[in-house]
Design a protein around this motif. Structure first.
Motif, PDB file in Angstrom:
ATOM      1  N   TYR A   8       0.843  -1.205   0.000  1.00 28.72           N
ATOM      2  CA  TYR A   8       0.000   0.000   0.000  1.00 28.72           C
ATOM      3  C   TYR A   8       0.872   1.246   0.000  1.00 28.72           C
ATOM      4  O   TYR A   8       2.000   1.237   0.492  1.00 28.72           O
ATOM      5  N   ASP A   9       0.309   2.325  -0.527  1.00 28.80           N
ATOM      6  CA  ASP A   9       0.962   3.623  -0.376  1.00 28.80           C
ATOM      7  C   ASP A   9       0.962   4.034   1.092  1.00 28.80           C
ATOM      8  O   ASP A   9       1.961   4.553   1.602  1.00 28.80           O
ATOM      9  N   ALA A  10      -0.170   3.832   1.748  1.00 31.96           N
ATOM     10  CA  ALA A  10      -0.278   4.209   3.157  1.00 31.96           C
ATOM     11  C   ALA A  10      -1.238   3.279   3.864  1.00 31.96           C
ATOM     12  O   ALA A  10      -2.268   2.878   3.300  1.00 31.96           O
ATOM     13  N   VAL A  11      -0.901   2.940   5.107  1.00 26.17           N
ATOM     14  CA  VAL A  11      -1.804   2.221   5.993  1.00 26.17           C
ATOM     15  C   VAL A  11      -2.195   3.189   7.113  1.00 26.17           C
ATOM     16  O   VAL A  11      -1.328   3.780   7.766  1.00 26.17           O
ATOM     17  N   ILE A  12      -3.493   3.357   7.295  1.00 29.54           N
ATOM     18  CA  ILE A  12      -4.036   4.205   8.353  1.00 29.54           C
ATOM     19  C   ILE A  12      -4.677   3.283   9.380  1.00 29.54           C
ATOM     20  O   ILE A  12      -5.519   2.450   9.033  1.00 29.54           O
ATOM     21  N   VAL A  13      -4.277   3.419  10.626  1.00 25.72           N
ATOM     22  CA  VAL A  13      -4.833   2.582  11.693  1.00 25.72           C
ATOM     23  C   VAL A  13      -5.884   3.394  12.428  1.00 25.72           C
ATOM     24  O   VAL A  13      -5.569   4.334  13.158  1.00 25.72           O
ATOM     25  N   GLY A  14      -7.138   3.037  12.219  1.00 24.80           N
ATOM     26  CA  GLY A  14      -8.246   3.739  12.846  1.00 24.80           C
ATOM     27  C   GLY A  14      -9.169   4.368  11.823  1.00 24.80           C
ATOM     28  O   GLY A  14      -8.723   5.087  10.926  1.00 24.80           O
ATOM     29  N   ALA A  15     -10.466   4.087  11.935  1.00 23.80           N
ATOM     30  CA  ALA A  15     -11.465   4.602  10.986  1.00 23.80           C
ATOM     31  C   ALA A  15     -12.413   5.576  11.662  1.00 23.80           C
ATOM     32  O   ALA A  15     -13.596   5.643  11.328  1.00 23.80           O
ATOM     33  N   GLY A  16     -11.894   6.333  12.632  1.00 24.54           N
ATOM     34  CA  GLY A  16     -12.664   7.419  13.219  1.00 24.54           C
ATOM     35  C   GLY A  16     -12.457   8.688  12.414  1.00 24.54           C
ATOM     36  O   GLY A  16     -11.949   8.663  11.283  1.00 24.54           O
ATOM     37  N   PHE A  17     -12.806   9.830  13.000  1.00 23.28           N
ATOM     38  CA  PHE A  17     -12.691  11.077  12.263  1.00 23.28           C
ATOM     39  C   PHE A  17     -11.235  11.432  11.960  1.00 23.28           C
ATOM     40  O   PHE A  17     -10.939  12.028  10.922  1.00 23.28           O
ATOM     41  N   ASP A  41     -16.121  -3.215  14.333  1.00 23.62           N
ATOM     42  CA  ASP A  41     -16.829  -3.786  13.189  1.00 23.62           C
ATOM     43  C   ASP A  41     -17.457  -2.738  12.288  1.00 23.62           C
ATOM     44  O   ASP A  41     -18.198  -3.069  11.362  1.00 23.62           O
ATOM     45  N   ASP A  42     -17.170  -1.454  12.537  1.00 23.69           N
ATOM     46  CA  ASP A  42     -17.693  -0.397  11.681  1.00 23.69           C
ATOM     47  C   ASP A  42     -16.877   0.866  11.917  1.00 23.69           C
ATOM     48  O   ASP A  42     -16.059   0.941  12.838  1.00 23.69           O
ATOM     49  N   LEU A  43     -17.115   1.870  11.092  1.00 19.77           N
ATOM     50  CA  LEU A  43     -16.378   3.124  11.181  1.00 19.77           C
ATOM     51  C   LEU A  43     -17.002   4.046  12.223  1.00 19.77           C
ATOM     52  O   LEU A  43     -18.085   3.796  12.733  1.00 19.77           O
ATOM     53  N   GLY A  44     -16.296   5.127  12.510  1.00 22.38           N
ATOM     54  CA  GLY A  44     -16.839   6.149  13.417  1.00 22.38           C
ATOM     55  C   GLY A  44     -16.064   6.338  14.700  1.00 22.38           C
ATOM     56  O   GLY A  44     -16.320   7.289  15.436  1.00 22.38           O
ATOM     57  N   GLY A  45     -15.138   5.419  15.008  1.00 25.73           N
ATOM     58  CA  GLY A  45     -14.330   5.579  16.207  1.00 25.73           C
ATOM     59  C   GLY A  45     -15.164   5.649  17.462  1.00 25.73           C
ATOM     60  O   GLY A  45     -16.032   4.807  17.707  1.00 25.73           O
ATOM     61  N   THR A  46     -14.938   6.666  18.263  1.00 27.29           N
ATOM     62  CA  THR A  46     -15.641   6.780  19.547  1.00 27.29           C
ATOM     63  C   THR A  46     -17.147   6.881  19.368  1.00 27.29           C
ATOM     64  O   THR A  46     -17.912   6.472  20.237  1.00 27.29           O
ATOM     65  N   TRP A  47     -17.594   7.388  18.206  1.00 28.39           N
ATOM     66  CA  TRP A  47     -19.035   7.543  17.971  1.00 28.39           C
ATOM     67  C   TRP A  47     -19.664   6.260  17.471  1.00 28.39           C
ATOM     68  O   TRP A  47     -20.885   6.181  17.309  1.00 28.39           O
ATOM     69  N   HIS A  48     -18.862   5.258  17.215  1.00 29.68           N
ATOM     70  CA  HIS A  48     -19.381   3.907  16.967  1.00 29.68           C
ATOM     71  C   HIS A  48     -19.333   3.079  18.246  1.00 29.68           C
ATOM     72  O   HIS A  48     -20.293   2.383  18.587  1.00 29.68           O
ATOM     73  N   GLU A  89     -20.552   8.291   8.725  1.00 33.43           N
ATOM     74  CA  GLU A  89     -20.903   7.464   7.574  1.00 33.43           C
ATOM     75  C   GLU A  89     -21.029   8.311   6.308  1.00 33.43           C
ATOM     76  O   GLU A  89     -20.597   7.908   5.224  1.00 33.43           O
ATOM     77  N   HIS A  90     -21.594   9.504   6.462  1.00 30.79           N
ATOM     78  CA  HIS A  90     -21.727  10.415   5.324  1.00 30.79           C
ATOM     79  C   HIS A  90     -20.350  10.822   4.784  1.00 30.79           C
ATOM     80  O   HIS A  90     -20.133  10.845   3.557  1.00 30.79           O
ATOM     81  N   ILE A  91     -19.426  11.133   5.679  1.00 32.68           N
ATOM     82  CA  ILE A  91     -18.072  11.525   5.258  1.00 32.68           C
ATOM     83  C   ILE A  91     -17.393  10.372   4.514  1.00 32.68           C
ATOM     84  O   ILE A  91     -16.761  10.574   3.468  1.00 32.68           O
ATOM     85  N   ALA A  92     -17.532   9.164   5.038  1.00 39.12           N
ATOM     86  CA  ALA A  92     -16.909   8.006   4.388  1.00 39.12           C
ATOM     87  C   ALA A  92     -17.444   7.823   2.973  1.00 39.12           C
ATOM     88  O   ALA A  92     -16.682   7.484   2.046  1.00 39.12           O
TER      89      ALA A  92
END
Length: 496
Positions: A8-17, A41-48, A89-92
Motif C-alpha cells: 500500500y501507499d499508506a496504511v491508516i490505523v483507525g477509521a474514526g474522524f 466492526d464499523d467506522l466512526g471511532g468513539t461515535w461507533h 458514515e456520510h463523510i466516508a
C-alpha cells in the motif's frame, strides 16, 4: 535501498474522524492505494463504540465537524451521538473511503525496514502488510480503563462498561452503581436515575460542570444553513471564538488571566448551588482544583439528580467488591445488582502508542516515550520514525474541538507531501534538533497554563502523564496552530 514495492501507499490505523481526515488528505496528495484498518466492526471511532443513553457531543456541532464538510441538518446545538455516527458514515461515502476500510482488524505492531524504506504492519490474525507511509489514528480515548478493585471478578450481577454498552438495558427495579464522575458519567447518570430503584454514584474526583445552553435547531434554520452555507460558517466562527477564549485565556494563559478562570469557577459553583439543595452534597460535588485542570463539561441535569430520593453520592474510597455489593473503606456496604463502569480510558500506559511501533535503529516508541519524555514534533512526527504520522501524540490536541486538531494535521500532511514531490523523495524524518526545539518551546509555553501555574494537585486529570507533565495539549491558539502547520520550516525534516 532496494526498490521493493509495498502493498500500500499508506496504511491508516483507525477509521474514526482522525483516520478519515488523514485518508481525505492523502488522497488529495495523490496517494490512492490506502488501507484503513479498524479493530471495531464499523467506522466512526468513539461515535461507533459509545452508544450509552444520553450520549451527545459536548462541543457545539457546528464546530465539532469538518469545516470543509459542514452538516446543515444537526437536530440540536449539541447533537446526540447517533447523529455523529451518521455524519461519519456520510463523510466516508462522500470521500469514497469505505472501499479502503477493513473492519475487525486489530494491529499488533509495526516495524520499519531501513533497507527498503517500508513499514511492515502486523495484525492479530497473523497477517502483515507493507506500506510506504504509516498513520496512527487510534484516538486519544480508545483504550478503556477497567479498574482492578479487589473482588470485582466475584460480582454476581451485571457489569457494564460505558464503551461496551448493552443497548436496551432496563434499569427498572435495579439497584445500580456508577463508578466515575467524568464527562461520560455526567451524561449517563441522569438517564439511569430516572429508572433505577436505587442509584449510588461513587465519586473519586468531582468535575466542574457549567450550564448547558442547548436547544433544537429549527427546520427553517437548517434549511438556511443548507441554502446559504455562509450562515453556518458564521455560526461556526462565533462558537469557535467562544471556545477559543475559554481555552486560551482560561487554560493556556492562566497566569496572565487568572480572574477569567476564577469567573468560570464561580459560574460552575453558582450552577451547583442553584441545582443541589443539600449543602453537604454541594461540598462533595465542588472540585478542590482549579477550573481547567481536568476537562470541564456542560449539563443542566447532572446536579439535580442528587436531589432525588433514590440517588446517593458516595465519596469514600472503594475497598472491595463483593458478589452482591460494594464495600468502602469506612466499612459501609452498598447492595447492588448492576455495576456501571464510567471509568474512562488509559491514555498514558496503553494509548501512546496503541500498539508497538519500532522505528529506525530499533527505537521502540512506547518505551522511548515512557522512559524519557513524551514528545512529538508539531504533535505529529517523531525522530527515528521515518514516514510515520502519529495523529494522537503528545502536544497534538489543539483547542477544544478534536476537529481543530485533525484539520491542523491535514495541513501539515499537505505541506510535507508537497515537499516530498518537489524533491522527488519518498521518505521523510523529522530531525532531532527540530523535535527538541519544539519540545522546549511547548514546555516553556505551558509554564503559564493552569496545569503548572494553577493548583491541579487534586484533579487526577488525564491531561497529566505518569511523569506529572501535561503533554496532551498543544499550547497555542487555534489560529497559531493552523498557521504553524502550514509554515513549519521544511528543513526540519530530512528527505530521501
Amino acid at each position: 535501498m532496494t526498490n521493493r514495492k509495498p502493498d500500500y501507499d499508506a496504511v491508516i490505523v483507525g477509521a474514526g474522524f482522525g483516520g478519515m481526515g488523514a485518508g481525505i488528505e492523502l488522497k488529495r496528495q495523490g496517494l490512492t492505494d490506502l488501507a484503513i484498518l479498524e479493530r471495531e466492526d464499523d467506522l466512526g471511532g468513539t461515535w461507533h463504540v459509545n452508544h450509552y443513553p444520553g450520549l451527545a457531543v459536548d462541543i457545539a456541532s457546528v464546530t465539532y465537524s469538518y469545516s470543509f464538510a459542514p452538516n446543515p441538518y444537526w437536530s440540536r446545538l449539541f447533537a446526540p451521538g447517533a447523529e455523529l455516527k451518521k455524519y461519519a458514515e456520510h463523510i466516508a461515502d462522500q470521500y469514497d473511503l469505505r472501499r479502503h476500510m477493513e473492519f475487525g482488524t486489530a494491529v499488533q505492531r509495526a516495524e520499519w525496514d531501513d533497507d527498503d524504506h517500508l513499514w511492515t504492519v502486523y495484525t492479530d490474525d497473523g497477517g502483515s502488510r507493507t506500506t510506504r507511509y504509516l498513520v496512527t489514528a487510534t484516538g486519544f480515548l480508545s483504550q478503556p480503563h477497567t479498574p482492578d478493585f479487589p473482588g470485582i471478578d466475584t460480582f454476581a450481577g451485571d457489569i457494564i462498561h460505558t464503551t461496551d454498552w448493552q443497548d436496551g438495558y432496563d434499569f427498572t427495579g435495579k439497584r445500580a452503581a456508577v463508578i466515575g464522575t467524568g464527562a461520560t458519567a455526567v451524561q449517563l447518570i441522569p438517564e439511569i436515575a430516572r429508572d433505577a430503584d436505587a442509584l449510588t454514584v461513587f465519586q473519586r474526583t468531582p468535575i466542574w460542570v457549567v450550564p448547558k445552553v442547548d436547544f433544537p435547531i429549527p427546520a427553517p434554520v437548517q434549511n438556511l444553513f443548507a441554502k446559504v452555507p455562509l450562515t453556518q460558517k458564521a455560526a461556526r466562527l462565533v462558537n469557535t471564538s467562544l471556545l477559543e477564549a475559554l481555552m486560551v485565556f482560561g487554560v493556556l494563559h492562566f497566569k496572565q488571566t487568572k480572574p477569567g478562570n476564577k469567573m468560570a469557577a464561580l459560574l460552575a459553583k453558582a450552577h451547583l448551588r442553584a441545582q443541589v439543595r443539600d449543602a453537604g452534597t454541594r461540598r462533595k460535588l465542588t472540585p478542590a482544583y482549579d477550573f481547567g485542570c481536568k476537562r470541564p463539561t456542560f449539563s443542566n441535569e447532572y446536579f439535580r439528580v442528587f436531589n432525588r430520593p433514590n440517588v446517593t453520592l458516595q465519596t469514600s474510597s472503594i475497598a472491595r467488591v463483593e458478589p452482591d455489593g460494594i464495600v468502602t473503606d469506612d466499612g459501609h456496604k452498598t447492595m447492588i445488582d448492576t455495576l456501571v463502569l464510567a471509568t474512562g480510558f488509559n491514555l498514558w500506559d496503553t494509548n501512546f502508542p496503541a500498539f508497538q511501533i519500532i522505528g529506525r535503529e530499533g527505537r521502540d516508541l512506547g518505551p522511548w516515550w515512557r522512559e524519557g519524555r513524551f514528545q512529538a514534533y508539531e504533535g505529529i512526527t517523531v525522530p527515528k520514525m521515518p514516514n510515520l504520522l502519529s495523529l494522537n501524540s503528545p502536544y497534538s490536541y489543539s483547542g477544544l474541538s478534536y476537529f481543530t486538531t485533525i484539520e491542523g494535521q491535514m495541513r501539515h500532511i499537505a505541506r510535507l507531501f508537497g515537499e516530498l514531490r518537489r524533491r522527488k523523495a519518498d521518505t521523510f524524518e523529522v530531525t532531532e534538533e527540530a523535535n527538541t526545539e519544539f519540545l522546549d518551546r511547548s514546555t516553556h509555553a505551558l509554564d503559564s497554563s493552569v496545569f503548572y501555574a494553577g493548583d491541579c494537585s487534586g484533579s487526577r486529570s488525564y491531561y497529566f502523564n505518569q511523569h506529572g507533565e501535561a503533554t496532551l495539549l498543544r499550547p497555542s491558539s487555534t489560529r497559531s496552530t493552523l498557521r504553524e502547520m502550514e509554515t513549519f520550516p521544511l528543513d526540519d525534516y530530512t528527505y530521501a
